[in-house]
Design a protein around this motif. Sequence first.
Motif, PDB file in Angstrom:
ATOM      1  N   CYS A 188      -0.178  23.438 -52.863  1.00  0.00           N
ATOM      2  CA  CYS A 188       0.033  21.998 -53.085  1.00  0.00           C
ATOM      3  C   CYS A 188      -1.285  21.248 -52.948  1.00  0.00           C
ATOM      4  CB  CYS A 188       1.020  21.437 -52.069  1.00  0.00           C
ATOM      5  SG  CYS A 188       2.700  21.850 -52.451  1.00  0.00           S
ATOM      6  N   HIS A 189      -2.015  21.549 -51.850  1.00  0.00           N
ATOM      7  CA  HIS A 189      -3.307  20.873 -51.639  1.00  0.00           C
ATOM      8  C   HIS A 189      -4.260  21.194 -52.783  1.00  0.00           C
ATOM      9  CE1 HIS A 189      -2.123  19.334 -47.829  1.00  0.00           C
ATOM     10  NE2 HIS A 189      -2.055  20.507 -47.227  1.00  0.00           N
ATOM     11  N   TYR A 192       7.326  27.905 -56.860  1.00  0.00           N
ATOM     12  CA  TYR A 192       7.815  28.378 -55.564  1.00  0.00           C
ATOM     13  C   TYR A 192       8.957  29.383 -55.762  1.00  0.00           C
ATOM     14  CZ  TYR A 192       9.766  28.144 -50.863  1.00  0.00           C
ATOM     15  OH  TYR A 192      10.244  28.462 -49.624  1.00  0.00           O
ATOM     16  N   LEU A 221      -3.585  21.959 -55.856  1.00  0.00           N
ATOM     17  CA  LEU A 221      -3.228  21.260 -57.098  1.00  0.00           C
ATOM     18  C   LEU A 221      -3.497  19.755 -56.976  1.00  0.00           C
ATOM     19  CD1 LEU A 221       0.088  23.160 -57.965  1.00  0.00           C
ATOM     20  CD2 LEU A 221      -2.133  23.375 -59.096  1.00  0.00           C
ATOM     21  N   ARG A 222      -3.257  19.201 -55.770  1.00  0.00           N
ATOM     22  CA  ARG A 222      -3.538  17.768 -55.573  1.00  0.00           C
ATOM     23  C   ARG A 222      -5.023  17.473 -55.698  1.00  0.00           C
ATOM     24  NH1 ARG A 222       0.185  16.642 -50.488  1.00  0.00           N
ATOM     25  NH2 ARG A 222       2.175  16.564 -51.557  1.00  0.00           N
ATOM     26  N   PHE A 281       2.003  28.329 -49.985  1.00  0.00           N
ATOM     27  CA  PHE A 281       2.489  27.307 -50.914  1.00  0.00           C
ATOM     28  C   PHE A 281       2.046  25.901 -50.500  1.00  0.00           C
ATOM     29  CE2 PHE A 281       5.263  30.835 -52.141  1.00  0.00           C
ATOM     30  CZ  PHE A 281       5.037  30.805 -53.508  1.00  0.00           C
ATOM     31  N   LEU A 282       1.835  25.703 -49.207  1.00  0.00           N
ATOM     32  CA  LEU A 282       1.261  24.435 -48.747  1.00  0.00           C
ATOM     33  C   LEU A 282      -0.175  24.313 -49.270  1.00  0.00           C
ATOM     34  CD1 LEU A 282       2.466  22.235 -46.967  1.00  0.00           C
ATOM     35  CD2 LEU A 282       1.268  23.228 -45.016  1.00  0.00           C
TER      36      LEU A 282
END
Lengths: 150, 223
Positions: A35-36, A2, A38-39, A31-32
Amino acid sequence: MYGQWRGPLLRYLGALGLPGADAEDVAQEVFLALCHHLRREGGRENLRGWVFRVGHNLALRRREQRGRTVEEVEVADPAPGPEELALLSCRRERLQAVVAALPERDRWCLLLRAEGLRHREIAEVVEISLGAVAAALGRAVGKLAAVEGR
Amino acid sequence: MRHCTDAELMAILDGEGERAHFDGCAQCRTRGAELAGALREFTALHRGGWGAGWGRYAAAAAALVVVGGMGLWLLRGRTDLPDAALTPGATRPMTQAEVCVAAAQDDEQRAPREMAAEVFARYGIRNPAPRAYEVDYLISPALGGAEEIRNLWPQPYGGSVWTARVKDALEDYLRKRVCNGRLELATAQEEIATDWIGAYRKYFQTDRPLREHAGFVKDRPWE
């Protein structure tokens, strides 16, 4: 990630014509989504290219929704005062004019290259071939080099 | 004989493409250096925001500004990076191999006195204190940097942790990587010209200069 990519992404989104608040929104969305991604254990190769590609697509969509064109907001300082005009170098203005006159795809490639992306990453973001990236950059940088004074 | 197109040169500068002709052709290398310089200049201006906002600051402080843009660099309050408009960097058309052979002697290269005086004048520095600055090649000669006014800037030894000594350490490290074949010459030139502090952070994986680099000595101060 980030901290490393937010600044360059915001700068790129601004250069695509998004006003500051919209660029902030898009960056947050990117960036949200990262995150998803990468999760969900999505691919971790070339994440910088991924971030710029998602940002690029979201920015174009938002721009379409707002009905704006790049040309309306491309120039960083649209109404400089007389003192500023005197102080800004002619060369800088000429370079800005060259960039503003580039075909949109050539300008995208140039801006992404200026953010440090390699040709392969640019090809992924803009969804064109590696050869087309080199051709676009050859045209764009060739025009910059031709500006008087270099 | 067909020379490289600008598109082919851009691919070569990116570390792709066929370089057999390029390495042996002075004309293509010159053109490559021109394109690399134009890209560096654009990158520096783009990352610096094209001076947006600077104009307003300058107008308010117009009485302090001596001529044109000079003096703005001092007013900006950050003197650890050059003014991109005054010092975008400039390179000589050299191959990686040529740079590595020439590096030892280039390390000794110092900006001529008249040129150093012009650098101080452009940056609005009057009567610079002896040994307070290094008239620094933004792209060092050891990395193919040119002896041109556009490649020189007054780098202070104090005022910030990002000193001339720290930059010297980075230059030394980048040259080693270039000559070991671990870094493209054009990439090294571009990174050091557009944001040498960012490059230092990236290569040394640190937010602050390493202790051993604070006293690194390579280039001589301006006296």
